[in-house]
Design a protein around this motif. Structure first.
Motif, PDB file in Angstrom:
ATOM      1  N   HIS A 136       0.752  -1.135  -0.062  1.00  0.00           N
ATOM      2  CA  HIS A 136      -0.050  -0.188  -0.099  1.00  0.00           C
ATOM      3  C   HIS A 136       0.583   1.144  -0.023  1.00  0.00           C
ATOM      4  O   HIS A 136       0.185   2.242  -0.138  1.00  0.00           O
ATOM      5  N   SER A 137       2.164   1.213   0.099  1.00  0.00           N
ATOM      6  CA  SER A 137       3.025   2.295   0.003  1.00  0.00           C
ATOM      7  C   SER A 137       3.356   2.552  -1.263  1.00  0.00           C
ATOM      8  O   SER A 137       4.386   2.125  -1.763  1.00  0.00           O
ATOM      9  N   VAL A 138       2.598   3.298  -2.066  1.00  0.00           N
ATOM     10  CA  VAL A 138       2.856   3.607  -3.478  1.00  0.00           C
ATOM     11  C   VAL A 138       3.768   4.659  -3.538  1.00  0.00           C
ATOM     12  O   VAL A 138       4.380   4.884  -4.797  1.00  0.00           O
ATOM     13  N   ASP A 139       4.244   5.673  -2.535  1.00  0.00           N
ATOM     14  CA  ASP A 139       5.052   6.530  -2.482  1.00  0.00           C
ATOM     15  C   ASP A 139       6.559   6.157  -2.466  1.00  0.00           C
ATOM     16  O   ASP A 139       6.734   5.820  -1.193  1.00  0.00           O
ATOM     17  N   GLU A 140       7.501   5.817  -3.398  1.00  0.00           N
ATOM     18  CA  GLU A 140       8.602   5.342  -3.188  1.00  0.00           C
ATOM     19  C   GLU A 140       9.446   6.010  -2.174  1.00  0.00           C
ATOM     20  O   GLU A 140      10.438   5.461  -1.654  1.00  0.00           O
ATOM     21  N   GLU A 141       9.512   7.267  -2.022  1.00  0.00           N
ATOM     22  CA  GLU A 141      10.273   8.059  -1.351  1.00  0.00           C
ATOM     23  C   GLU A 141       9.927   7.975  -0.035  1.00  0.00           C
ATOM     24  O   GLU A 141      10.799   7.610   1.046  1.00  0.00           O
ATOM     25  N   LEU A 142       8.690   7.555   0.457  1.00  0.00           N
ATOM     26  CA  LEU A 142       8.077   7.152   1.583  1.00  0.00           C
ATOM     27  C   LEU A 142       8.359   5.905   1.942  1.00  0.00           C
ATOM     28  O   LEU A 142       9.087   5.679   3.064  1.00  0.00           O
ATOM     29  N   SER A 143       8.529   4.879   0.970  1.00  0.00           N
ATOM     30  CA  SER A 143       8.799   3.692   1.123  1.00  0.00           C
ATOM     31  C   SER A 143      10.325   3.580   1.619  1.00  0.00           C
ATOM     32  O   SER A 143      10.858   2.819   2.471  1.00  0.00           O
ATOM     33  N   ARG A 144      11.049   4.276   0.891  1.00  0.00           N
ATOM     34  CA  ARG A 144      12.747   4.469   1.236  1.00  0.00           C
ATOM     35  C   ARG A 144      12.836   4.730   2.543  1.00  0.00           C
ATOM     36  O   ARG A 144      13.884   4.153   3.481  1.00  0.00           O
ATOM     37  N   GLY A 171      -5.166  -2.440 -11.979  1.00  0.00           N
ATOM     38  CA  GLY A 171      -6.108  -1.178 -12.127  1.00  0.00           C
ATOM     39  C   GLY A 171      -5.945  -0.191 -10.830  1.00  0.00           C
ATOM     40  O   GLY A 171      -6.655   0.815 -10.820  1.00  0.00           O
ATOM     41  N   SER A 172      -5.326  -0.721  -9.742  1.00  0.00           N
ATOM     42  CA  SER A 172      -5.285   0.035  -8.637  1.00  0.00           C
ATOM     43  C   SER A 172      -4.285   0.867  -8.409  1.00  0.00           C
ATOM     44  O   SER A 172      -3.072   0.595  -8.440  1.00  0.00           O
ATOM     45  N   ALA A 173      -4.476   2.224  -7.896  1.00  0.00           N
ATOM     46  CA  ALA A 173      -3.360   3.287  -7.758  1.00  0.00           C
ATOM     47  C   ALA A 173      -2.987   3.035  -6.202  1.00  0.00           C
ATOM     48  O   ALA A 173      -2.126   3.707  -5.895  1.00  0.00           O
ATOM     49  N   ALA A 174      -3.784   2.050  -5.443  1.00  0.00           N
ATOM     50  CA  ALA A 174      -3.426   2.227  -4.027  1.00  0.00           C
ATOM     51  C   ALA A 174      -2.463   0.929  -3.882  1.00  0.00           C
ATOM     52  O   ALA A 174      -2.391   0.545  -2.516  1.00  0.00           O
ATOM     53  N   HIS A 175      -2.289   0.309  -4.735  1.00  0.00           N
ATOM     54  CA  HIS A 175      -1.201  -0.994  -4.575  1.00  0.00           C
ATOM     55  C   HIS A 175       0.226  -0.791  -5.318  1.00  0.00           C
ATOM     56  O   HIS A 175       0.097  -0.423  -6.437  1.00  0.00           O
ATOM     57  N   CYS A 176       1.274  -1.244  -4.869  1.00  0.00           N
ATOM     58  CA  CYS A 176       2.578  -1.178  -5.446  1.00  0.00           C
ATOM     59  C   CYS A 176       3.307  -2.567  -5.092  1.00  0.00           C
ATOM     60  O   CYS A 176       3.735  -2.927  -4.089  1.00  0.00           O
ATOM     61  N   ALA A 177       3.590  -3.485  -6.073  1.00  0.00           N
ATOM     62  CA  ALA A 177       3.802  -4.824  -5.867  1.00  0.00           C
ATOM     63  C   ALA A 177       5.303  -4.827  -5.332  1.00  0.00           C
ATOM     64  O   ALA A 177       5.984  -3.928  -5.617  1.00  0.00           O
ATOM     65  N   VAL A 178       5.205  -5.711  -4.316  1.00  0.00           N
ATOM     66  CA  VAL A 178       6.512  -5.892  -3.403  1.00  0.00           C
ATOM     67  C   VAL A 178       7.168  -6.700  -4.131  1.00  0.00           C
ATOM     68  O   VAL A 178       7.321  -8.075  -3.687  1.00  0.00           O
ATOM     69  N   THR A 179       7.877  -6.463  -5.185  1.00  0.00           N
ATOM     70  CA  THR A 179       8.893  -7.616  -5.860  1.00  0.00           C
ATOM     71  C   THR A 179      10.198  -7.886  -5.109  1.00  0.00           C
ATOM     72  O   THR A 179      10.648  -6.929  -4.570  1.00  0.00           O
ATOM     73  N   GLN A 180      10.815  -8.754  -5.805  1.00  0.00           N
ATOM     74  CA  GLN A 180      12.157  -8.846  -5.035  1.00  0.00           C
ATOM     75  C   GLN A 180      13.105  -7.733  -5.787  1.00  0.00           C
ATOM     76  O   GLN A 180      13.808  -7.345  -4.672  1.00  0.00           O
ATOM     77  N   LYS A 181      12.969  -7.144  -6.719  1.00  0.00           N
ATOM     78  CA  LYS A 181      13.729  -5.979  -7.329  1.00  0.00           C
ATOM     79  C   LYS A 181      13.262  -4.909  -6.560  1.00  0.00           C
ATOM     80  O   LYS A 181      14.407  -3.879  -6.116  1.00  0.00           O
ATOM     81  N   ARG A 182      11.958  -4.567  -6.078  1.00  0.00           N
ATOM     82  CA  ARG A 182      11.848  -3.442  -5.404  1.00  0.00           C
ATOM     83  C   ARG A 182      12.312  -3.681  -3.795  1.00  0.00           C
ATOM     84  O   ARG A 182      12.931  -2.395  -3.294  1.00  0.00           O
TER      85      ARG A 182
END
Length: 240
Positions: A136-144, A171-182
């Motif tokens: 649910h943390s779609v803001d990467e700066e916040l995630s970092r 289609g959801s802007a409220a989700h950002c996949a937590v891949t191994q690359k991420r």
């Protein structure tokens, strides 16, 4: 750590959760009232147990932090596994969920706070955990910032457990996949952390919920035969 009532950066806001349960129903994730949930929950806890068996922490002495702890469900799982309640800590930005967590188990340390600026001292915890927060943390700066804080408060040689969804919701802007690359980007694998293992958890929700309700005996068979259908995994990192 002291609680705070100041406004904190939100991964997804309280309005999102209210809208979610208004649309899905209050019993959406109830083990007692929704048969779709049981095997999804069992698979998630099994992944946690396998990860801990791999790490082999001293469960009687290990200090644990759950970031984005919600109502404390995951920390109750740690409690059942023999971890000492006095060594368990949870932090979440939602005041209502922290209040519910404190009602469930007053001996666990729960606090409302900002995961990007945690008030814990550096190198405090043997284990730092999150469950379905980064999806649910779609803001990467916040995630970092959150990832950096999780690394900071982990002891050298300690572990970070990321229990999260590796696919986004279409289609959801409220989700950002937590891949191994991420994960590698956020937690600076190779510099600050190293990856120790990845453990399969629940199936993709439409499939997992269907099997849990209609064909529970096939749930783990499907998970084993078709690993690409596993939607959530627990990734174990070690702080270098």
């Amino acid at each position: 750590m002291s609680s705070t009532t100041s406004k904190v950066p939100q991964v997804v806001g309280e309005d999102w959760y209210r809208a979610y349960y208004a649309a899905k129903g209050a019993e959406r994730n109830s083990l007692l009232h929704n048969p779709e949930v049981l095997y999804q929950s069992l698979a998630q806890e099994a992944a946690l147990v396998r990860a801990l068996q791999y790490i082999r922490p001293n469960h009687e002495a290990a200090h644990v932090l759950d970031v984005g702890c919600g109502d404390g469900t995951t920390l109750l799982a740690f409690l059942r596994l023999g971890f000492a309640a006095g060594n368990l800590h949870g932090i979440d930005f939602q005041e209502e969920r922290i209040a519910r967590a404190k009602e469930k188990c007053a001996s666990i340390h729960f606090a409302q706070g900002d995961a990007t600026k945690m008030e814990f001292a550096s190198q405090t915890f043997d284990l730092v955990h999150e469950a379905t927060m980064f999806i649910h943390s779609v803001d990467e700066e916040l995630s970092r910032k959150i990832a950096g804080e999780m690394v900071r408060v982990t002891k050298p040689g300690g572990h970070i457990l990321l229990c999260d969804w590796r696919y986004s919701k279409p289609g959801s802007a409220a989700h950002c996949a937590v891949t191994q690359k991420r994960i590698a980007r956020l937690f600076e694998i190779g510099r600050q952390t190293s990856r120790c293992g990845v453990f399969a958890g629940p199936l993709l929700p439409p499939i997992g919920r269907f099997l849990s309700r209609r064909l529970p005996s096939a749930y783990f068979l499907v998970s084993g035969l078709f690993p690409f259908l596993v939607g959530q995994v627990t990734t174990v990192l070690r702080k270098r």
